[in-house]
Design an enzyme around this catalytic site. Structure first.
Site, PDB file in Angstrom:
ATOM      1  N   LYS A 155      69.283 -20.830  -6.201  1.00  0.00           N
ATOM      2  CA  LYS A 155      68.895 -19.952  -7.321  1.00  0.00           C
ATOM      3  C   LYS A 155      67.766 -20.595  -8.100  1.00  0.00           C
ATOM      4  O   LYS A 155      67.560 -21.825  -8.054  1.00  0.00           O
ATOM      5  CB  LYS A 155      70.081 -19.663  -8.241  1.00  0.00           C
ATOM      6  CG  LYS A 155      70.780 -20.882  -8.873  1.00  0.00           C
ATOM      7  CD  LYS A 155      70.231 -21.336 -10.191  1.00  0.00           C
ATOM      8  CE  LYS A 155      71.075 -22.442 -10.836  1.00  0.00           C
ATOM      9  NZ  LYS A 155      70.404 -23.169 -11.918  1.00  0.00           N
ATOM     10  N   ASP A 171      78.070 -22.445 -12.507  1.00  0.00           N
ATOM     11  CA  ASP A 171      77.163 -21.616 -11.701  1.00  0.00           C
ATOM     12  C   ASP A 171      77.840 -21.010 -10.469  1.00  0.00           C
ATOM     13  O   ASP A 171      77.215 -20.234  -9.741  1.00  0.00           O
ATOM     14  CB  ASP A 171      75.978 -22.458 -11.193  1.00  0.00           C
ATOM     15  CG  ASP A 171      74.994 -22.780 -12.297  1.00  0.00           C
ATOM     16  OD1 ASP A 171      75.001 -22.090 -13.331  1.00  0.00           O
ATOM     17  OD2 ASP A 171      74.214 -23.738 -12.112  1.00  0.00           O
TER      18      ASP A 171
END
Ligand code: C5P
Length: 298
Positions: A17, A149
């Site tokens: 990401k 996350d």
């Protein structure tokens, strides 16, 4: 996340990401920080191969980075993948085992979510392989327990706004594609240390609305201008290679550049693939770190 079978083994490619926006809203009582961040999944993947075993969790790692494969020592119980597998065993009271082969391509201590992505892939894969039947809510609870996350990668949306300590995910529609050049300096930074040293400003600096409307407009220029990371100046203070990486990226004609997460990887938004390849080939000669060309994952 992409799944396929190889004989009895379930093989999962799980993405990295980038944070296009990261604002720190405050410090919480539990030691974490309240965040508002916009994350995109990008097409740089770690691969997990899960093979059923009679008992036990065994992990082996292969680093498939740019300098050729290097074997890492077999990871211990601190590894997020092993912790994800044990968490599922504890939750469901199951005893079957698994052998996990992890091929790392996402750079580590980069702010690209590699460890979290691997943990999410382990949760998804083992829920399937061990036929646990955990629903989405239970998977998200297990993910939040492992790290801030991990939830993002469970569903791997292309774009999402993430709040709380990062675990509350709101996927957003995004039909276009963005191309990035990522530089990972040779040194890393510890997330905990960057947050510990972060000094909260008096007033909130930016909201996610700038980057979200830029993404909707499809304008690469506006996306580049809207990049924001509240942790960036702290990371620049701690790590001069972050300053160098950003300087090199900005010296090219890119739409904008920023650090991702708590660093140390930095990225630039480029017009298209050709532009990204050109920028990457110049930046590679500057010796500021490993350079990758990636796009938002399809
Ligand atoms: O959740 P994760 O294990 O990735 O976080 C690593 C460390 O980063 C935490 O222990 C905490 O010190 C810091 N952190 C934080 N606020 C967040 C996320 C992480 O302070 N929202």
């Amino acid at each position: 996340m992409r799944f396929r079978w190889r004989g009895p083994s379930l093989v999962i490619d799980t993405p990295a990401k980038l944070n296009l926006h990261l604002e720190v809203l405050g410090r919480r009582g539990d030691g974490f920080h309240e965040l508002e961040t916009v994350m995109v999944s990008v097409g740089l993947y770690d691969t997990l191969e899960l093979t059923p075993a009679i008992a036990g969790i065994r992990l082996s790692c292969l680093y498939g980075g740019q300098r050729g494969p290097i074997h890492l020592p077999t990871a211990d119980k601190e590894n997020l993948v092993v912790r994800a597998a044990s968490r599922l065993q504890d939750l469901c009271g199951v005893s079957p085992g698994v052998r996990i082969r992890l091929t790392k391509r996402i750079p580590m201590e980069a702010g690209m979510g590699g460890g979290s992505s691997d943990a999410a892939a382990a949760l998804m894969g083992l829920n399937h392989l061990w036929r646990l039947g955990l629903d989405r809510a239970a998977m998200h609870r297990a993910a939040a327990h492992l790290g801030s996350d991990v939830n993002f990668f469970l569903d791997s949306p292309v774009v999402a706004v993430c709040r709380g300590r990062g675990e509350r995910i709101e996927p957003r529609e995004f039909r276009g594609a963005l191309w990035f050049v990522v530089v990972k300096p040779p040194v890393g930074l510890s997330t905990a240390e960057v947050f510990r040293n972060y000094r909260l400003p008096e007033a909130k600096q930016r909201t996610a609305s700038d980057i979200l409307s830029a993404l909707q407009s499809g304008s690469v220029g506006r996306c580049g201008e809207a990049l924001f990371n509240a942790l960036q100046s702290q990371a620049e203070e701690q790590s001069p290679p972050v300053v160098q990486a950003l300087r090199e990226l900005r010296s090219q004609r890119v739409a904008g550049a920023a650090m991702t997460g708590s660093g140390t990887a930095c990225f630039a938004v480029c017009r298209d693939r050709r532009h990204a390849e050109c920028v990457a080939s110049v930046v590679r000669q500057r010796d500021v770190g490993a350079v990758y060309v990636v796009r938002t994952s399809a």
